[in-house]
Design a protein around this motif. Structure first.
Motif, PDB file in Angstrom:
ATOM      1  N   ILE A  15      -0.208 -18.168 -12.105  1.00  0.00           N
ATOM      2  CA  ILE A  15      -1.561 -18.577 -11.711  1.00  0.00           C
ATOM      3  C   ILE A  15      -2.270 -19.250 -12.884  1.00  0.00           C
ATOM      4  N   ALA A  16      -2.149 -18.667 -14.070  1.00  0.00           N
ATOM      5  CA  ALA A  16      -2.792 -19.234 -15.256  1.00  0.00           C
ATOM      6  C   ALA A  16      -2.287 -20.650 -15.531  1.00  0.00           C
ATOM      7  N   LEU A  17      -1.018 -20.878 -15.250  1.00  0.00           N
ATOM      8  CA  LEU A  17      -0.410 -22.190 -15.490  1.00  0.00           C
ATOM      9  C   LEU A  17      -0.612 -23.144 -14.316  1.00  0.00           C
ATOM     10  N   ASP A  18      -1.306 -22.672 -13.286  1.00  0.00           N
ATOM     11  CA  ASP A  18      -1.550 -23.431 -12.059  1.00  0.00           C
ATOM     12  C   ASP A  18      -0.234 -23.867 -11.415  1.00  0.00           C
ATOM     13  N   LEU A  19       0.745 -22.951 -11.452  1.00  0.00           N
ATOM     14  CA  LEU A  19       2.064 -23.209 -10.869  1.00  0.00           C
ATOM     15  C   LEU A  19       2.443 -22.168  -9.818  1.00  0.00           C
ATOM     16  N   SER A  20       1.498 -21.344  -9.434  1.00  0.00           N
ATOM     17  CA  SER A  20       1.783 -20.277  -8.481  1.00  0.00           C
ATOM     18  C   SER A  20       1.905 -20.821  -7.068  1.00  0.00           C
ATOM     19  N   PRO A  21       2.952 -20.424  -6.360  1.00  0.00           N
ATOM     20  CA  PRO A  21       3.035 -20.789  -4.940  1.00  0.00           C
ATOM     21  C   PRO A  21       2.072 -19.897  -4.147  1.00  0.00           C
ATOM     22  N   THR A  22       0.889 -20.387  -3.893  1.00  0.00           N
ATOM     23  CA  THR A  22      -0.183 -19.607  -3.281  1.00  0.00           C
ATOM     24  C   THR A  22       0.271 -18.861  -2.035  1.00  0.00           C
ATOM     25  N   GLY A  23       1.052 -19.510  -1.191  1.00  0.00           N
ATOM     26  CA  GLY A  23       1.474 -18.894   0.058  1.00  0.00           C
ATOM     27  C   GLY A  23       2.347 -17.667  -0.122  1.00  0.00           C
ATOM     28  N   ASP A  24       2.982 -17.508  -1.303  1.00  0.00           N
ATOM     29  CA  ASP A  24       3.842 -16.349  -1.556  1.00  0.00           C
ATOM     30  C   ASP A  24       3.067 -15.127  -2.034  1.00  0.00           C
ATOM     31  N   LEU A  25       1.841 -15.302  -2.469  1.00  0.00           N
ATOM     32  CA  LEU A  25       1.084 -14.187  -3.042  1.00  0.00           C
ATOM     33  C   LEU A  25       0.907 -13.001  -2.086  1.00  0.00           C
ATOM     34  N   PRO A  26       0.634 -13.212  -0.797  1.00  0.00           N
ATOM     35  CA  PRO A  26       0.528 -12.033   0.086  1.00  0.00           C
ATOM     36  C   PRO A  26       1.824 -11.214   0.147  1.00  0.00           C
ATOM     37  N   LEU A  27       2.961 -11.888   0.208  1.00  0.00           N
ATOM     38  CA  LEU A  27       4.241 -11.180   0.217  1.00  0.00           C
ATOM     39  C   LEU A  27       4.428 -10.402  -1.085  1.00  0.00           C
ATOM     40  N   TRP A  28       4.130 -11.048  -2.194  1.00  0.00           N
ATOM     41  CA  TRP A  28       4.259 -10.370  -3.485  1.00  0.00           C
ATOM     42  C   TRP A  28       3.356  -9.143  -3.523  1.00  0.00           C
ATOM     43  N   ALA A  29       2.111  -9.303  -3.049  1.00  0.00           N
ATOM     44  CA  ALA A  29       1.166  -8.185  -3.042  1.00  0.00           C
ATOM     45  C   ALA A  29       1.700  -7.027  -2.202  1.00  0.00           C
ATOM     46  N   ALA A  30       2.311  -7.327  -1.075  1.00  0.00           N
ATOM     47  CA  ALA A  30       2.884  -6.267  -0.233  1.00  0.00           C
ATOM     48  C   ALA A  30       3.983  -5.517  -0.995  1.00  0.00           C
ATOM     49  N   HIS A  31       4.789  -6.237  -1.740  1.00  0.00           N
ATOM     50  CA  HIS A  31       5.833  -5.587  -2.543  1.00  0.00           C
ATOM     51  C   HIS A  31       5.225  -4.722  -3.646  1.00  0.00           C
ATOM     52  N   TRP A  32       4.167  -5.218  -4.266  1.00  0.00           N
ATOM     53  CA  TRP A  32       3.527  -4.435  -5.334  1.00  0.00           C
ATOM     54  C   TRP A  32       2.932  -3.153  -4.757  1.00  0.00           C
ATOM     55  N   LEU A  33       2.368  -3.234  -3.558  1.00  0.00           N
ATOM     56  CA  LEU A  33       1.869  -2.025  -2.896  1.00  0.00           C
ATOM     57  C   LEU A  33       3.013  -1.040  -2.663  1.00  0.00           C
ATOM     58  N   ALA A  34       4.130  -1.541  -2.178  1.00  0.00           N
ATOM     59  CA  ALA A  34       5.292  -0.681  -1.924  1.00  0.00           C
ATOM     60  C   ALA A  34       5.824  -0.071  -3.216  1.00  0.00           C
ATOM     61  N   ASP A  35       5.601  -0.775  -4.336  1.00  0.00           N
ATOM     62  CA  ASP A  35       6.052  -0.277  -5.643  1.00  0.00           C
ATOM     63  C   ASP A  35       5.059   0.686  -6.288  1.00  0.00           C
ATOM     64  N   GLY A  36       3.946   0.957  -5.593  1.00  0.00           N
ATOM     65  CA  GLY A  36       3.005   1.951  -6.109  1.00  0.00           C
ATOM     66  C   GLY A  36       1.677   1.424  -6.599  1.00  0.00           C
TER      67      GLY A  36
END
Length: 162
Positions: A15-36
């Protein structure tokens, strides 16, 4: 082969580098929730659709704060982004060419900061010119240099966390 889910720190770097695939962030967030990880904003982000880019952008910083992960300045983001690239490559989720393309983008987005260009992985960022030009090392030697730089990047990253 599914892509590897980045850590919150790697996502903050992208995100800081303005290279984040915005559409993937919800999926990543779901994984982080599952990881605690947990938090109101993180749960909200995990529930968004990739078709809601504006809302994703609006909540991503607060969601990362729920993970105790601030978005760094671009020059400081290079190490986490390069470590993530190295891991993707070594786990078979990224080709040599893909890695070099992403590495160019990271170094460019940091405005060629020493914090980026001095990283172990950055030592191979110009190999595509050698590869495309057909001079210098063989393709096999270039690929091995990239693999070695990725291993060095992971070793460097592990050493800086100690």
């Amino acid at each position: 082969m599914p892509a590897e889910i980045p850590t919150p720190a790697a996502a903050a770097a992208w995100i800081a580098l303005d290279l984040s695939p915005t559409g993937d962030l919800p999926l990543w967030a779901a994984h982080w929730l599952a990881d605690g990880e947990d938090g109101e904003h993180l749960r909200h982000l995990a529930g968004l659709s990739r078709s809601e880019p504006r809302e994703i952008r609006d909540v991503r910083e607060a969601a990362l704060a729920d993970c105790r992960t601030p978005i760094p300045a671009a020059p400081d983001a290079a190490e986490a982004a390069c470590t993530h690239l190295a891991r993707l490559f070594l786990n078979g989720h990224l080709s040599e060419r893909g890695l070099l393309n992403d590495l160019h983008a990271i170094i460019f987005r940091t405005d060629y900061a020493e914090s980026a260009t001095s990283l172990p992985l950055a030592q191979v960022w110009m190999l595509d010119e050698e590869w495309d030009g057909g001079w210098g090392r063989t393709e096999a030697q270039i690929k091995e240099a990239i693999r070695a730089a990725c291993r060095s990047q992971l070793d460097h990253s592990a050493g800086s966390r100690r």
